[in-house]
Design an enzyme around this catalytic site. Structure first.
Site, short mmCIF file in Angstrom:
data_model
loop_
_atom_site.label_atom_id
_atom_site.label_comp_id
_atom_site.label_asym_id
_atom_site.label_seq_id
_atom_site.Cartn_x
_atom_site.Cartn_y
_atom_site.Cartn_z
N SER A 105 89.46 50.55 80.33
CA SER A 105 88.05 50.01 79.70
C SER A 105 87.72 49.42 80.61
O SER A 105 86.63 50.49 80.68
CB SER A 105 89.08 48.50 78.80
OG SER A 105 88.35 47.51 78.59
N HIS A 130 87.71 52.86 76.45
CA HIS A 130 87.29 52.95 74.23
C HIS A 130 86.23 51.58 74.23
O HIS A 130 85.19 51.33 75.24
CB HIS A 130 88.69 52.42 73.81
CG HIS A 130 89.45 50.47 74.49
ND1 HIS A 130 90.56 50.53 74.80
CD2 HIS A 130 88.50 49.97 75.99
CE1 HIS A 130 90.44 49.08 74.90
NE2 HIS A 130 89.64 48.73 75.52
#
Length: 208
Positions: A105, A130
């Site tokens: 992330s 993501h």
């Protein structure tokens, strides 16, 4: 005793001989003298403040010498990560990033945003990209406001990843629709890191 207190109690001390006698440091303070910063664990405002302060301190000490950030993080708060990102881009020293364990992330974005040619991963590390996560409850108008903010953040994060990886915005948008895990080698092929190595590189030793 909370987890943070337990972790602090386990931090080893290093004794160094100086002209004035012995001096004891915790291991992270000693490594900071060598321009090594550790970004470990979830990224929140407290973590961001620590990293930003260390970056600014090392820049003040020597604006010409590289800084190395070792990353092992599952990600965290987007705004906290962006505070670190902006500081990395703002300061004069080149910031080298090294993934140990995982960079997921916001951790992956910070890994990719290191100085060009100085982004590394150890062979068994994992990288995950993501889209930003969000959840909000309240009035419909407030939910709409937060939804638009998440979309704006997603667009900005995609732009940053595209800039640092060389991938197109369309590719980044598609590849971050869901959790996208990559091995160190795949992360290199994607442009998230520049090199995968299993032994310390001479240029990294010299830069630190």
């Amino acid at each position: 005793m909370d987890d943070v207190t337990k972790a602090l109690n386990l931090v080893p001390m290093v004794v160094e001989q100086t002209s004035r006698g012995e001096r004891a440091y915790d291991i992270y303070s000693r490594l900071l003298k060598e321009r090594l910063i550790f970004l470990v664990g979830p990224i929140d405002d407290y973590m961001a403040n620590l990293i930003v302060a260390q970056l600014l301190f090392l820049e003040a000490e020597n604006p010409e010498k590289d800084i190395n950030i070792y990353i092992n993080s599952p990600g965290g708060v987007v705004t906290a990560g962006m505070a670190i990102y902006d500081t990395m881009q703002y300061i004069k020293p080149a910031v080298s990033t090294i993934c140990v364990g995982q960079a997921a992330s916001m951790g992956a974005l910070l890994l990719a945003s290191g100085a060009s040619g100085k982004r590394y991963a150890l062979p068994n590390s994992r990288v995950m990209i993501h889209q930003p996560l969000g959840g909000f409850q309240g009035q419909a108008t407030d939910i709409d406001i937060h939804a638009r903010e998440i979309l704006a953040l997603r667009a900005r994060l995609n732009e940053i990843l595209a800039k640092h990886t060389g991938q197109s915005l369309e590719t980044i948008a598609h590849d971050t629709e869901r959790d996208n895990f990559k091995s160190a080698v795949d992360a290199q092929a994607y442009g998230l890191v520049d090199q995968v190595f299993g032994q310390r590189q001479e240029e990294l030793i010299q830069s630190s």
